[in-house]
Design a protein around this motif. Structure first.
Motif, PDB file in Angstrom:
ATOM      1  N   GLU A  79       0.803  -1.230   0.000  1.00 13.60           N
ATOM      2  CA  GLU A  79       0.000   0.000   0.000  1.00 13.60           C
ATOM      3  C   GLU A  79       0.837   1.282   0.000  1.00 13.60           C
ATOM      4  N   SER A 426      -6.051  -8.101  -1.558  1.00 15.06           N
ATOM      5  CA  SER A 426      -5.937  -6.653  -1.785  1.00 15.06           C
ATOM      6  C   SER A 426      -5.529  -6.356  -3.227  1.00 15.06           C
ATOM      7  N   LYS A 429      -8.646  -6.506  -5.337  1.00 18.53           N
ATOM      8  CA  LYS A 429      -9.371  -5.233  -5.198  1.00 18.53           C
ATOM      9  C   LYS A 429      -8.682  -4.129  -6.006  1.00 18.53           C
TER      10      LYS A 429
END
Ligand code: GLC
Length: 681
Positions: A79, A426, A429
């Motif tokens: 991230e 993730s 997504k």
């Protein structure tokens, strides 16, 4: 309306295709500041949102983080990463004022979108030679369309590229490839393409074939083609420094490679060891590189993926020297807090080190330019070399072309995959959220490595990823993991068979919506706010997408998720499919709903007075009948759907005869020249 401002003497990027006159002064809305770098700032209102930046980290609305356009090989993107494989310098600010900003530069640009100051956008351009385009429009869609008109029509692949594709960095021999295809056939799972990763090459040398593993390469390609399977080999940017290797030897003889400051060919390490980079920013060298693809095309190849073209550098002698010196210095000492981390750091900085991109130069048709100033152009121009060569060698024919590195402009020549990802929820997504922003930047033919490229996937993650990827134009399962992830290797093979059949059934719709979007400079994937600008709820949705004109999707992307909340911006029909012929449908009112979705089910929503044309699935697209279609729809009154369908492989695309009008009412449907019926279960 588009206005253009130019600062300094920018290098041509060929990102745009329209001529816009240069205006004097500074762009409206933004505050321009000229210091060591050029910055543009904008004060956002609390409710403002920001779209764009194509392949990037985080959500659809980019507000809240800093993104840096610096193409980089970044397999483990967590991230906190600021850069991926692409440089897509277009944003739309959406609020009381709605406008687009395109920074046309080959240099590094950073977008601090409310990270340092929650309300401020700070765009910092490292290179002070640039063009900036400001796009004003009456809606989000209008701004997006104007931008797309500016940058030119998106690449359109052949129709077979909408079939399911299998790849894995493990297949080596002719029998490996045969076995993959055999297994897919045995399990009756449709398949259109199999990829050849670097092991098909001799010693990782681009434009060579490994003679022991693939002694009958051409025969294999033909044998596969006879079964409707296209073989897609990889090409790597780095050209191995190796006597006797023709691309290297000719490149040296003809002076085709990038040079260091002293005029020697720049050398760095990638897969094959020491490599040179062809100077694709020079027109002649680019054409020469393009010519190399003929070798593969002549062997019957009709699809290529270009890799490592950011360009990725594993090491240079300069960085190795620093690292080895440190090792020598610390060799016999007890590592402490500082020295231990110093050593880890030194080695982790070996690859893709910004310092190395300052070590070599391009000859841009007579102008000597240091690489770091034009870094983001490299992947684009390498793939452009291939795209232009395909036009030379196979005029009027569409070939599949994918690239890992990219910049706006390349979207006219090629599609992309979103680079190395991981078998993480993730990253599923992220893949969902990248799609609408990629479309804004012109990249319509796109998709992520299904199931995840790195780490071991699992059946549940793969199932959900496949269910989402039913809608991505590129649907390719690719990995390097220990665990096999061909769809027949999982326990519930039947679920995968059903899902891939659904994908094939959807091809008439996906292809029609895709090509129409390309022709009209529209987006195939859109955030809900583009279609429902006046709906304050729709603006906030980050995990549902519009796909073409009829469909909204709401993928499941969480572990153990057996349902999810979905927001309907208008009344819609929910379709829950277990297989092509086994599905439920229910009309739901505008608003919030919780929808249960078992692992073997995929869901989608059809808008009121819209239809989706479906074909009967087959084992390859070649075996499909696109003239007999069935429709499912949510039809309350007389309505029409324009179905685009062409021959699927020539460049004769925007032709009136390829548009079929389907007339529908609640009970019947009709289309001249296509046989259309309502789908019966
Ligand atoms: C890079 C590519 C990946 C490929 C691998 C080996 O990591 O992104 O797709 O499998 O190289 O060629």
């Amino acid at each position: 309306m588009i206005t253009r401002f130019q600062y300094g003497h920018p290098i041509r990027t060929d990102s745009i295709i329209k001529h816009i006159p240069i205006e004097e002064g500074y762009p409206k809305h933004l505050v321009y500041e000229d210091g060591e770098k050029i910055t543009f700032t904008y004060e956002m209102k609390p409710q403002d949102m920001v779209y764009g930046l194509g392949e990037n980290m985080r959500g659809i609305n980019k507000r809240g983080f800093t993104y840096i356009s610096r193409c980089v090989d970044n397999a483990i993107h967590t991230e906190d990463c600021h850069s991926l494989y692409a440089a897509h310098n277009f944003i739309i600010i959406y609020g009381i004022e709605t406008f687009g900003v395109f920074i046309d530069t080959a240099g590094i640009v950073s977008y601090d979108i409310g990270e340092t100051d929650i309300d401020q956008i700070i765009i910092t351009c490292d290179d002070k030679d640039l063009n900036i385009y400001m796009i004003e429009g009456k809606s989000l869609k209008d701004v997006a369309k104007q931008f797309r008109q500016l940058i030119g029509r998106s690449y359109i692949p052949p129709k077979w590229a909408f079939g399911y594709q299998q790849s894995r960095w493990k297949y080596k021999t002719e029998n490996d490839f045969r076995e993959i295809v055999r297994q897919y056939k045995e399990h009756a799972i449709p398949l259109d393409a199999v990829y050849l990763d670097i092991d098909y090459m001799d010693n990782y040398q681009s434009f060579t074939i490994h003679k022991d593993n693939l002694p009958h390469f051409e025969e294999l390609i033909q044998e596969m083609k006879n079964q409707g399977i296209h073989m897609v080999p990889i090409i790597d940017a780095g050209i191995k420094v190796q006597d006797g290797y023709h691309v290297y030897e000719n490149g040296v003889k003809e002076n085709r490679f990038c040079k260091d400051k002293d005029g020697h060919f720049f050398r760095c390490g990638v897969w094959p060891g020491y490599c040179h980079f062809v100077d694709v920013l020079n027109t002649q060298h680019r054409n020469w590189f393009g010519d190399q693809y003929k070798f593969l095309l002549d062997k019957g190849i009709d699809g290529i993926w270009n890799d490592m073209n950011e360009p990725s550098i594993f090491y240079t002698d300069e960085r190795l020297k620093e690292a080895y010196e440190l090792v020598d210095k610390l060799k016999n000492s007890e590592l402490n807090l500082n020295t231990y981390f110093q050593m880890c750091d030194e080695f982790s900085k070996l690859s893709n080190n910004p310092k190395d991109y300052k070590l070599f130069y391009h000859d841009i048709d007579g102008q000597k330019v240091r690489h770091d100033k034009v870094h983001n152009l490299y992947g684009y121009f390498l793939t452009r070399a291939a795209g232009e060569a395909f036009e030379r060698f196979r005029p009027h024919k569409r070939l599949l072309l994918l690239s890992r590195g990219s910049m706006i402009g390349m979207h006219r020549y090629s599609g992309i995959w979103t680079g190395d990802n991981l078998a993480w929820w993730s990253h599923l997504k992220l893949c969902i959220q990248q799609m609408p922003n990629l479309n804004l930047c012109g990249f319509l033919y796109a998709g992520g490595d299904l199931g995840g490229f790195g780490n071991n996937t699992n059946e549940e993650l793969m199932t959900r990823w496949v269910q989402f990827a039913i809608f991505t134009p590129l649907m390719r399962n690719h990995s390097q993991s220990e665990r096999a992830q061909e769809l027949y290797t999982f326990k519930n093979t039947n679920t995968f068979k059903n899902m891939i059949e659904i994908r094939y059934a959807f091809i008439p719709y996906l292809y029609s919506e895709f090509v129409k979007a390309a022709i009209h400079n529209d987006c195939y994937f859109r955030a809900l706010s583009f279609d429902y600008e006046n709906d304050p709820q729709a603006r906030l949705i980050e995990d549902q997408l519009m796909v073409g004109e009829s469909i909204m999707i709401a993928p499941i992307y969480e572990q153990n998720g057996r349902g999810r909340y979905v927001y309907l911006p208008e009344n819609m029909k929910l379709i829950k499919m277990r297989s092509f012929n086994d599905y439920d449908e229910i009309i739901l009112p505008k608003g919030h709903h919780y929808i249960q979705v078992n692992l073997n089910e995929m869901i989608f929503f059809i808008k009121e007075n819209h239809i989706v044309p479906l074909a009967k699935p087959a084992l390859t697209t070649k075996d499909m009948d696109f003239n007999h279609l069935e429709i499912i729809g949510y039809v309350k009154e007389n309505t029409q759907y324009i179905l685009y369908d062409d021959d699927g492989y020539t460049t004769n695309i925007d032709n009136k005869e390829y548009s079929y009008t389907i007339y529908v009412n609640q009970y019947s449907c009709y289309c001249q020249n296509k046989h259309i019926t309502y789908k019966k279960k």
